[in-house]
Design an enzyme around this catalytic site. Structure first.
Site, PDB file in Angstrom:
ATOM      1  N   CYS A  85     -23.474  38.550  22.345  1.00  0.00           N
ATOM      2  CA  CYS A  85     -22.559  38.215  21.245  1.00  0.00           C
ATOM      3  C   CYS A  85     -23.219  37.244  20.285  1.00  0.00           C
ATOM      4  O   CYS A  85     -23.780  36.222  20.702  1.00  0.00           O
ATOM      5  CB  CYS A  85     -21.272  37.605  21.807  1.00  0.00           C
ATOM      6  SG  CYS A  85     -20.089  37.095  20.532  1.00  0.00           S
ATOM      7  N   GLN A 318      -1.334  39.332  34.382  1.00  0.00           N
ATOM      8  CA  GLN A 318      -2.771  39.104  34.508  1.00  0.00           C
ATOM      9  C   GLN A 318      -3.512  39.732  33.329  1.00  0.00           C
ATOM     10  O   GLN A 318      -3.271  40.882  32.963  1.00  0.00           O
ATOM     11  CB  GLN A 318      -3.289  39.692  35.819  1.00  0.00           C
ATOM     12  CG  GLN A 318      -2.854  38.925  37.048  1.00  0.00           C
ATOM     13  CD  GLN A 318      -3.574  37.599  37.216  1.00  0.00           C
ATOM     14  OE1 GLN A 318      -4.593  37.335  36.577  1.00  0.00           O
ATOM     15  NE2 GLN A 318      -3.025  36.747  38.064  1.00  0.00           N
ATOM     16  N   GLU A 368      10.726  32.968  38.821  1.00  0.00           N
ATOM     17  CA  GLU A 368       9.894  32.794  37.627  1.00  0.00           C
ATOM     18  C   GLU A 368      10.688  32.032  36.567  1.00  0.00           C
ATOM     19  O   GLU A 368      11.862  32.324  36.339  1.00  0.00           O
ATOM     20  CB  GLU A 368       9.459  34.153  37.098  1.00  0.00           C
ATOM     21  CG  GLU A 368       8.835  34.162  35.713  1.00  0.00           C
ATOM     22  CD  GLU A 368       7.566  33.318  35.643  1.00  0.00           C
ATOM     23  OE1 GLU A 368       7.442  32.555  34.670  1.00  0.00           O
ATOM     24  OE2 GLU A 368       6.729  33.429  36.554  1.00  0.00           O
ATOM     25  N   ASP A 413       1.669  31.916  43.331  1.00  0.00           N
ATOM     26  CA  ASP A 413       0.760  32.238  42.226  1.00  0.00           C
ATOM     27  C   ASP A 413       1.126  31.360  41.039  1.00  0.00           C
ATOM     28  O   ASP A 413       1.601  31.841  40.007  1.00  0.00           O
ATOM     29  CB  ASP A 413       0.866  33.725  41.868  1.00  0.00           C
ATOM     30  CG  ASP A 413      -0.223  34.168  40.900  1.00  0.00           C
ATOM     31  OD1 ASP A 413      -1.117  33.355  40.590  1.00  0.00           O
ATOM     32  OD2 ASP A 413      -0.172  35.320  40.441  1.00  0.00           O
ATOM     33  N   CYS A 440      -5.619  30.244  39.665  1.00  0.00           N
ATOM     34  CA  CYS A 440      -6.536  30.494  38.547  1.00  0.00           C
ATOM     35  C   CYS A 440      -7.292  29.224  38.150  1.00  0.00           C
ATOM     36  O   CYS A 440      -8.081  29.236  37.208  1.00  0.00           O
ATOM     37  CB  CYS A 440      -5.781  31.056  37.342  1.00  0.00           C
ATOM     38  SG  CYS A 440      -4.484  29.972  36.713  1.00  0.00           S
TER      39      CYS A 440
END
Length: 486
Positions: A85, A318, A368, A413, A440
């Site tokens: 890039c 995701q 959630e 998660d 993450c």
């Protein structure tokens, strides 16, 4: 060593997230005292094996720890290649494009192993990192910002300049998204420039254009486009100074033109929705006070592991669909047999994990905080023919108190910052025999693992999964079991 001075050193290792440790040997007779003295300096944005020059910015008294800012790479790392890039040196989006993909995996695996070894108290199985099936063109969502590269410069649309909170680069050749994204970005930027309106300024809070959010199903090719603006249609861009005053701005006409020009683009995918979100908040975040459908629908569909998911503008999903299949397959492998069990899927997003578990579980309850995502999860479960899924909107910390069922298994998660300490206390209080934690951000995971181990959980397996090739980010899946009382 002295603050403000320039030094030369070799990068010994790179810790998460992209923090290089540079070894500097101070010669005999230096200001620190006689004899050679090894100093380790943390410098961001470098690669293992590089020889660099840097400026010392912080020196912690009484220790060998110091921080510096990169000036120049004097010698490349042995494994380094030319980044594909053209913006890799200036864009803040990708950190590892100048490493072959296999080398990126080695680096990330080492980082996760080092972090886990520092806090895990007993023996555990560390599994090799699992690769993304598609190292380039993998993202199904990108949030681009309007701005400029320098004060009063021309309007730009893209990602932040490396190390800058304010400066924006036009990234219309990005390699981690499908080429459809680049075509859409160029067209939106061109039309925005024609209006003469300014981007929303982070300090003055004036200006119109804020963000462009594009979501595209990797499996379906469906594209959802959302242009986010403020209500300020008066402030003109500074680079129009001295030029002919552009015609009066008509928002309705602008969006009609936008829809027409976007639909005329030679895209490989199919635009299913074009939206306009209004955001007058001073905070530099993508949010909506009001969203209008300009064309089509306010959602698109994606497919994972044989299931179909409806994804709305602000719901979590995701960002690497093919990589998510690897991630969730790993989680499912760790979960093992859940037949006849009640499973809690906490921080469930659009219910991907919950629905994969629903095939074998007695019942799955997803929690959630984003109501839009919960609505999508309910629709997804219905469309996938899953009657044993329940989705609850709310903060995990508060919602758990109102759930009558007790879980046999818990899947976690959470967002990047990990789990709220009080929520983690409630999760631990269930005393489930096994739980799976998907993270993450490994440093947040590291902190939460300490607490879980203090309350009798043992780490059994750890597996990194590369959801974010070319970047410094990585997912980690952990299986924990309740230690049996002796």
């Amino acid at each position: 060593m002295k603050k403000g001075m320039e030094y030369i050193g070799t990068v010994e290792r790179v810790d998460f997230p992209n923090k290089g440790l540079v070894r500097v040997v101070m010669p005999e007779g230096c200001e620190e005292g006689g004899g050679e003295k090894d100093i380790r300096v943390m410098v961001k944005g470098i690669l293992k094996g590089q020889k660099i020059s840097f400026r010392l910015t912080k020196l912690h008294k009484g220790s060998k720890k110091a921080e510096g800012r990169l000036i120049e790479v004097l010698e490349p790392a042995p494994q380094e290649i030319k980044a594909p890039c053209s913006l890799s040196g200036s864009c803040g989006g990708c950190a590892y494009q100048s490493l072959p993909y296999d080398e990126q995996l080695v680096l990330k695996e080492e980082q996760i192993k080092r972090l886990m070894d520092a806090v895990i108290t007993g023996p555990y199985e560390f599994m090799p990192i699992r690769r993304s099936p598609q190292p380039e063109r993998y993202r199904n969502k990108m949030e681009f910002s309007f701005g400029n590269q320098q004060k009063d410069g021309p309007l730009e649309l893209g990602l932040h300049k490396k190390g800058s909170f304010y400066d924006i680069l036009t990234t219309d050749t990005c390699r981690i998204v499908h080429e459809d994204y680049n075509l859409i970005l160029r067209e939106v930027l061109a039309l925005a420039k024609e209006t003469g309106l300014a981007h929303f300024h982070k300090i003055t809070h004036k200006g119109y254009f804020r963000h462009l959010v594009i979501r595209r199903g990797q499996k379906t090719g469906e594209i959802l486009i959302n242009l986010v603006t403020s209500q300020d249609t008066e402030t003109r861009s500074a680079d129009y100074t001295g030029q002919a005053e552009p015609k009066t701005f008509c928002e309705e006409e602008f969006f009609q033109t936008l829809c027409r020009r976007l639909q005329a683009l030679p895209l490989a995918g199919k635009i299913v929705g074009i939206l306009h979100s209004r955001n007058n908040s001073p905070a530099d975040i993508v949010t909506s006070e009001e969203t209008t459908i300009l064309y089509g629908t306010d959602h698109f569909y994606e497919e994972l592991l044989g299931l179909r998911f409806k994804i709305t503008p602000f719901s979590f999903f995701q960002t690497n669909s093919l990589g998510a299949e690897v991630l969730y397959s790993t989680a499912r492998e760790f979960i093992g047999e859940a037949e006849g069990k009640v499973v809690f899927d906490l921080y469930s997003g659009t219910g991907t994990i919950a629905q994969m578990m629903a095939f074998v579980a007695k019942k799955v309850i997803g929690v959630e905080i984003v109501e839009e995502a919960v609505e999508a999860a309910r629709e997804n479960a219905k469309e996938n023919g899953l009657a044993n899924c329940e989705f609850i909107a709310g903060d995990v910390l508060k919602v758990l108190d109102g759930i009558e069922e007790r879980p046999d298994f818990i899947v976690l998660d959470p967002p990047r910052d990990g789990i709220h300490p009080r929520a983690l206390e409630k999760i631990i209080a269930y005393g489930v025999e096994h739980l799976v934690y998907i993270s993450c951000k490994p440093t947040s995971l590291q902190r939460d693992l300490v607490t879980l181990q203090e309350h009798g959980y043992c780490v059994r397996k750890v597996c990194p999964v590369d959801e974010f090739p070319m970047t410094a980010h990585v997912e980690t899946v952990v299986l924990m079991s309740k230690e049996k009382e002796k």
